[in-house]
Design a protein around this motif. Structure first.
Motif: not given
Length: 533
Positions: A426-447
């Motif tokens: 779960v710790r790794e999942l949390r880090n991956v999801v929050t890191t990905a959330a920093l990247m998109p310019s809009g709301e949608l996180i893609d693959a």
């Protein structure tokens, strides 16, 4: 009562009742009196009620509070170029037009406490409150590491928003430093050396930890923990790091008859050998150099409740012998003490190691193992409960939405998350999801953003092709293609085609193909698990 009015030019644009807590003024949306003017600092000043009068304290660029000055009645105080504050006094109640802001129903149901034991200091979170060492805070902490105004809690419809106001100390939630977070259910966070607990009113102190549980494996584990909670026997929780062993321990405590007692957690791997006896069993004043006063150890602090000893496999042999004696007699003697003290507590241990193998290798005492393993609970790793992956991902995105704004996962991003084995749980999942959330310019996180986040966060041994993981993913769903199809949101026929393709890739002829260099990089964008156009 004192009324603080905000003016823009000659027009009154808002009013606030000044109660027993300060009002924060500034440009930030988190301020009580938020003023949209570029020349005003994010946190400009505090309006403080003290000794029957009202004071103003400006906040400098470093966040420190300047000298207080009296705010006289009926006199405007300029704030920025175009705004001003004025203090009025009304002996009666306020008019209906000056009612306090509506903070929603979510916050009204919460309360904050210092510790989770019976008799802990509590404060209701029915409106924004501040926590710190300053006497003007709603909850004052006598902790040298806590700053004057350290954090702020703001009730909202979804729960309570936590905001870090400190300059250096920080706020720690689930082992991570956070600057803002949305808290929906029972939560524990740390500032300085103080642990603060937020829980809903009406939910007793015996409420279980906040679990996101949709998979049958973890639901059964929670049910087992609730059954074992009725017994006062020692328990051993086994599972990989990051799988949620402490949350299971909290469930054992909160569902038991000891729920109103303290829950004290200690990581055995962090105990220094030279100080471990003192930390666990306490010491008397003068018992060794630096022992300036009597100290209650963790066992005494957990009296009437539960002591959670995490990573028990890391205990050195000398401490294993001391722990065995305590569990046999339920008595301790402080360092430098002359008499034994009786204990009334439950001991719950946890480890990611194979203690049975350690017993065979004679690195862990067999008699201690049988003493702590009277009840055993296995916490399944995240890869064995794929139904929880997307639910947890949505939960982490909801928590980070306070700082980052709303985020949602595309269908392809969901596929990537489900296909990855999550060795860090779960710790790794949390880090991956929050890191990905920093990247998109809009709301949608893609693959692609999920792939990049995995490459940044994952250990080198975690790499692999996403499509190659499909057969393993099917095994986690016990060969149920329909269940996997529903989880991925892909037609069953399309999923069967992808599985046949994955099997073909694993044939001897296909095995000569070069391996993928990174997660998901072997497939063109959008190719994974998508129906044909």
């Amino acid at each position: 009562m004192n009324i603080i009015r905000l003016f823009r030019g000659s027009e009154a644009i808002g009013s606030w009742v000044l109660g027993s807590r300060p009002l924060e003024v500034g440009r930030a949306a988190s301020c009580d009196i938020a003023i949209e003017e570029a020349e005003i600092a994010a946190r400009a000043l505090l309006v403080l009620p003290q000794h029957g009068s009202v004071f103003l304290r400006a906040i400098d660029d470093s966040g420190a509070l300047c000298e207080a000055r009296v705010m006289p009645l009926g006199t405007r105080v300029a704030v920025g170029r175009h705004h001003a504050l004025r203090r009025d006094y009304e002996p009666g109640g306020r008019s209906s037009s000056e009612a306090p802001p509506d903070w929603g129903e979510g916050g009204a149901a919460f309360e904050l406490s210092v510790g989770d034991h019976q008799g802990a200091r509590r404060v209701s979170v029915q409106r924004p409150i501040q926590v710190g060492s300053d006497p003007a805070c709603d909850l004052v902490l006598c902790d040298a590491e806590v700053e004057a105004f350290h954090l702020r809690l703001e009730p909202c419809e979804s729960g309570v928003v936590l905001r870090d106001l400190s300059q250096k100390g920080g706020v720690w939630l689930q082992g991570l430093q956070v600057y803002a977070a949305l808290l929906r259910a029972q939560s524990c966070f740390t500032i300085g050396r103080s642990s603060l607990y937020l829980r809903r009113r009406g939910v007793g102190e015996g409420a279980q930890a906040n679990w996101i549980a949709e998979s049958p494996r973890i639901v059964e584990t929670l049910a087992q923990a609730k059954r074992y909670a009725r017994l006062d026997w020692p328990a051993l929780i086994r599972g990989e790091s990051g799988a949620g062993k402490e949350e299971i321990a909290r469930t054992l405590h909160f569902e038991s008859s000891r729920a109103k007692g303290p829950f004290v957690a200690v990581n055995a791997a962090a105990l220094l050998p030279s100080l471990a006896d003192s930390e666990l069993f306490g010491h008397e004043r003068g018992s060794f150099t630096g022992a300036l006063q009597q100290h209650k150890g963790l066992f005494e602090q957990a009296q009437g409740g539960t002591l959670f000893l995490d990573e028990v496999g890391e205990l050195p042999p000398s401490l294993q012998a001391r722990l065995l004696r305590v569990l046999e007699r339920f008595e301790i003697r402080r360092v430098g003490g002359r008499g034994d003290q009786s204990l009334d507590l439950r001991v719950v241990c946890a480890t990611h190691r194979d203690l049975r193998a350690m017993v065979a290798a004679e690195t862990f005492r067999a008699d201690l193992y049988f003493r702590i393993a009277r009840l055993v609970i296995e916490v399944p790793p995240l890869r064995e409960r794929p139904e929880d992956i997307l639910a947890l991902s949505r939960h982490f995105l909801s928590q980070s939405s306070v700082e980052l704004g709303p985020r949602r996962l595309s269908r392809e991003a969901n596929h990537r998350l489900l296909a990855y084995p999550w060795p860090g749980n779960v710790r790794e999942l949390r880090n991956v999801v929050t890191t990905a959330a920093l990247m998109p310019s809009g709301e949608l996180i893609d693959a692609r953003e999920i792939d990049l986040a995995i490459e940044r966060v994952a250990l080198p041994s975690s790499e692999g092709s996403a499509e190659e993981a499909l057969p393993e993913l099917l095994e986690r769903f016990k060969g149920n293609v329909s269940a996997l199809s529903r989880a991925l949101g892909v037609p069953r026929s399309t999923l069967r085609d992808r599985l046949r393709h994955a099997d073909a890739q694993r044939s001897p002829r296909a095995s000569m193909a070069p391996p993928a260099s990174s997660v998901g990089s072997a497939l063109p964008e959008g190719a994974l698990l998508l129906p044909a156009a």
